[in-house]
Design an enzyme around this catalytic site. Structure first.
Site, PDB file in Angstrom:
ATOM      1  N   ASP A  72     -38.401  26.797   4.303  1.00 33.30           N
ATOM      2  CA  ASP A  72     -37.497  25.658   4.498  1.00 33.30           C
ATOM      3  C   ASP A  72     -37.711  25.130   5.913  1.00 33.30           C
ATOM      4  O   ASP A  72     -37.399  25.819   6.884  1.00 33.30           O
ATOM      5  CB  ASP A  72     -36.025  26.091   4.363  1.00 33.30           C
ATOM      6  CG  ASP A  72     -35.545  26.066   2.934  1.00 33.30           C
ATOM      7  OD1 ASP A  72     -35.843  25.104   2.220  1.00 33.30           O
ATOM      8  OD2 ASP A  72     -34.854  27.024   2.531  1.00 33.30           O
ATOM      9  N   ARG A 142     -28.537  16.342   6.612  1.00 32.50           N
ATOM     10  CA  ARG A 142     -29.828  16.692   6.004  1.00 32.50           C
ATOM     11  C   ARG A 142     -30.372  15.539   5.174  1.00 32.50           C
ATOM     12  O   ARG A 142     -31.565  15.546   4.826  1.00 32.50           O
ATOM     13  CB  ARG A 142     -29.662  17.932   5.130  1.00 32.50           C
ATOM     14  CG  ARG A 142     -29.179  19.157   5.881  1.00 32.50           C
ATOM     15  CD  ARG A 142     -28.764  20.253   4.924  1.00 32.50           C
ATOM     16  NE  ARG A 142     -29.909  20.783   4.185  1.00 32.50           N
ATOM     17  CZ  ARG A 142     -29.805  21.512   3.086  1.00 32.50           C
ATOM     18  NH1 ARG A 142     -28.597  21.765   2.565  1.00 32.50           N
ATOM     19  NH2 ARG A 142     -30.881  21.976   2.487  1.00 32.50           N
ATOM     20  N   HIS A 173     -32.274  17.946  -3.741  1.00 32.22           N
ATOM     21  CA  HIS A 173     -32.025  18.925  -4.794  1.00 32.22           C
ATOM     22  C   HIS A 173     -31.747  18.134  -6.067  1.00 32.22           C
ATOM     23  O   HIS A 173     -30.675  17.516  -6.171  1.00 32.22           O
ATOM     24  CB  HIS A 173     -30.829  19.809  -4.451  1.00 32.22           C
ATOM     25  CG  HIS A 173     -30.917  20.443  -3.076  1.00 32.22           C
ATOM     26  ND1 HIS A 173     -30.590  19.769  -1.907  1.00 32.22           N
ATOM     27  CD2 HIS A 173     -31.315  21.681  -2.690  1.00 32.22           C
ATOM     28  CE1 HIS A 173     -30.749  20.574  -0.866  1.00 32.22           C
ATOM     29  NE2 HIS A 173     -31.194  21.746  -1.304  1.00 32.22           N
ATOM     30  N   HIS A 185     -24.138  27.124  -2.359  1.00 31.39           N
ATOM     31  CA  HIS A 185     -24.340  28.477  -1.852  1.00 31.39           C
ATOM     32  C   HIS A 185     -23.087  29.332  -2.097  1.00 31.39           C
ATOM     33  O   HIS A 185     -23.186  30.552  -2.214  1.00 31.39           O
ATOM     34  CB  HIS A 185     -24.618  28.466  -0.342  1.00 31.39           C
ATOM     35  CG  HIS A 185     -25.940  27.894   0.027  1.00 31.39           C
ATOM     36  ND1 HIS A 185     -26.127  26.541   0.208  1.00 31.39           N
ATOM     37  CD2 HIS A 185     -27.145  28.476   0.261  1.00 31.39           C
ATOM     38  CE1 HIS A 185     -27.394  26.323   0.545  1.00 31.39           C
ATOM     39  NE2 HIS A 185     -28.030  27.464   0.577  1.00 31.39           N
ATOM     40  N   ASP A 257     -33.615  26.220  -6.640  1.00 24.75           N
ATOM     41  CA  ASP A 257     -33.001  26.715  -5.417  1.00 24.75           C
ATOM     42  C   ASP A 257     -32.782  28.213  -5.607  1.00 24.75           C
ATOM     43  O   ASP A 257     -32.952  28.763  -6.706  1.00 24.75           O
ATOM     44  CB  ASP A 257     -31.686  25.966  -5.157  1.00 24.75           C
ATOM     45  CG  ASP A 257     -31.386  25.808  -3.673  1.00 24.75           C
ATOM     46  OD1 ASP A 257     -31.956  26.554  -2.862  1.00 24.75           O
ATOM     47  OD2 ASP A 257     -30.576  24.926  -3.322  1.00 24.75           O
TER      48      ASP A 257
END
Length: 486
Positions: A72, A142, A173, A185, A257
């Site tokens: 990443d 991001r 994503h 997450h 992911d």
């Protein structure tokens, strides 16, 4: 586990991208490499320096030449290779604010050239999500912005520049994580917007990336009821095969992911998620946690599912074929001797400077008292974060300040210590963290002359006040703030 032919075991291993601990390779990872492991994902825990990293990536490829080394590396605070001298660059939001496609390309090129020099084949960047919900806790800076066309242009530039450097970019994503209020997450995120909105906004940057030749797409652990109410995108055949493969025409590698993220681990579980993801059309499964037992549990779930007829072996073989095609193109790092170009660090700071927005500065701010309020780093993502107090002191040794990552903050004590000095109040995503907003309000009551600095997505109060907006919190962003103060 039922015994299967060796070619199917190798195909299942090809579907794995594994994280490991330390700077030396564990024995079980070497054993999996001997039987077809598809890739590894590097983290800060694997990096001690640039020379060590290149030795490690060379060793990985010596185990199997087609092994894909991934990381990443989005820029900003998300830089697992900081110890290896990765360029300090702003994140995507700051590049979107600067809105110079050539600058975005140059930043992507600088990061990709460093990856190639370190022997890394795949960069899980750029983020193609469109940040649309103010309380989104995970995408934010991001993303390149809130406008899908704007994001698509910058995503395209990033993809093309990374490919030109000989490194494989990956957009993420899919089909978009920018309009959720939950970090996948930590739990299951749901995006309840209707299908037309998803297609008009969120799919646009991904369509642009596919058109630009992006070789990998990462899925989101997000449920989109308008597309598939029964499963998150990672596990949804409707999303992965019908939309990404058939409708968008993507023929590269679909990678999930990390399966240990709570949205999967606390739902169907990692092993069942591995089977469902491959059945849905994914080709590779990231298991970033350095847990050999988890690696084998997920791999064996694939083998058992093939043995009992739950998973078509042809689907696994097809996934392995796609991974092999990607490895043939990218697994061996390109030469980094591509002639003269900008120094790797320079373009990142230039980009961060271009993104700074300031108003109301009375002139050079000398020896200020800095109050730096920010959230804790996200351990799965952020390893290249700095604090503003330290960076200000580097250029102004007479400066002072405090840093806080949670409340309550000693406002009265700060006001006493800041007497006779310019006061700077820095926040990061204050609208998500009420303690920051409350501290800022209390400080401004005592010092209405204070200047505000926003290091994340600025809220309305910061944008309206005198001060600076950095649009990110990577080291380059904060260095640009210090320069602006001077």
């Amino acid at each position: 586990m039922t015994t299967l032919p060796g070619d199917l075991v190798e195909a299942a291993n090809r579907c794995l991208v594994l994280g490991f601990d330390g700077t030396t390779l564990p024995g079980q990872l070497k054993q999996l490499a001997d039987t077809g492991l598809g890739g590894v994902i590097l983290h800060t825990r694997n990096v001690a320096g640039r020379a060590q990293l290149r030795e490690l990536t060379d060793e990985l490829r010596s185990l199997r030449p087609g092994l894909l080394v991934t990381v990443d590396q989005e820029g900003g605070g998300i830089s697992h290779l900081a110890r290896a001298g990765a360029p300090e660059t702003p994140g995507a939001w700051a590049l979107g604010v600067a809105d110079d496609i050539a600058l975005t390309s140059a930043v992507a090129d600088s990061l990709a050239r460093h990856l190639a020099d370190c022997g890394v084949a795949v960069s899980f960047a750029p983020v193609a999500d469109v940040h649309r919900v103010p309380v989104n806790p995970i995408v934010r800076t991001r993303a390149f912005g809130a406008d899908p066309g704007h994001a698509a242009r910058h995503v395209t530039a990033w993809v093309e520049a990374t490919l030109a450097a000989g490194v494989a970019p990956c957009v993420k994503h899919f089909p978009g994580h920018g309009s959720t209020a939950v970090d996948s997450h930590l739990g299951m995120a749901v995006d309840a917007r209707d299908e037309q909105v998803l297609r008009e906004i969120d799919l646009l940057p991904f369509r642009a990336a596919v058109a630009a030749g992006v070789p990998l797409v990462m899925t989101a652990h997000v449920v989109y009821p308008a597309l598939d109410a029964a499963a998150p995108a990672t596990l949804s055949r409707r999303v992965v095969t019908d939309i990404l493969r058939v409708e968008l025409g993507f023929q590269g590698v679909v990678v999930t992911d990390a399966l240990e993220m709570k949205a999967i681990a606390d739902g169907v579980g990692e092993a069942a998620g591995a089977v469902a993801a491959i059945a849905a059309g994914a080709d590779q499964l990231i298991i970033a946690r350095p847990d050999p037992e988890l690696w084998l549990r997920c791999r064996d779930a694939l083998l058992d599912a093939m043995a009992c007829g739950m998973l078509d072996p042809a689907r696994v073989v097809d996934a392995a074929r796609r991974v092999d095609a990607l490895a043939e193109r990218f697994a061996q790092p390109p030469s980094t001797d591509r002639g003269a170009g900008p120094a790797l660090g320079d373009v990142g700071l230039l980009a961060a400077r271009r993104a700074i927005l300031w108003k109301g500065l009375p002139g050079p701010i000398l020896d200020p008292f800095v109050v730096d309020l920010h959230r804790r780093p996200k351990p799965a993502l952020e390893w290249a974060r700095s604090d503003l107090v330290t960076l200000v002191r580097e250029v102004m040794p007479g400066a002072d300040g405090v840093t806080a990552v949670e409340g309550p903050v000693d406002v009265a004590g700060i006001l006493r210590r800041a007497q006779g000095r310019p006061l700077l109040i820095a926040t990061e995503d204050a609208e998500l963290h009420p303690w920051q907003a409350a501290t800022r309000t209390a400080l401004l009551t005592g010092r209405p002359d204070a200047l505000l600095v926003a290091t994340g997505v600025p809220d309305a109060e910061t944008e309206a006040a005198d001060g600076l907006c950095a649009y990110g919190r990577g080291p380059a962003n904060l260095r640009a703030v210090v320069e602006a103060l001077l």
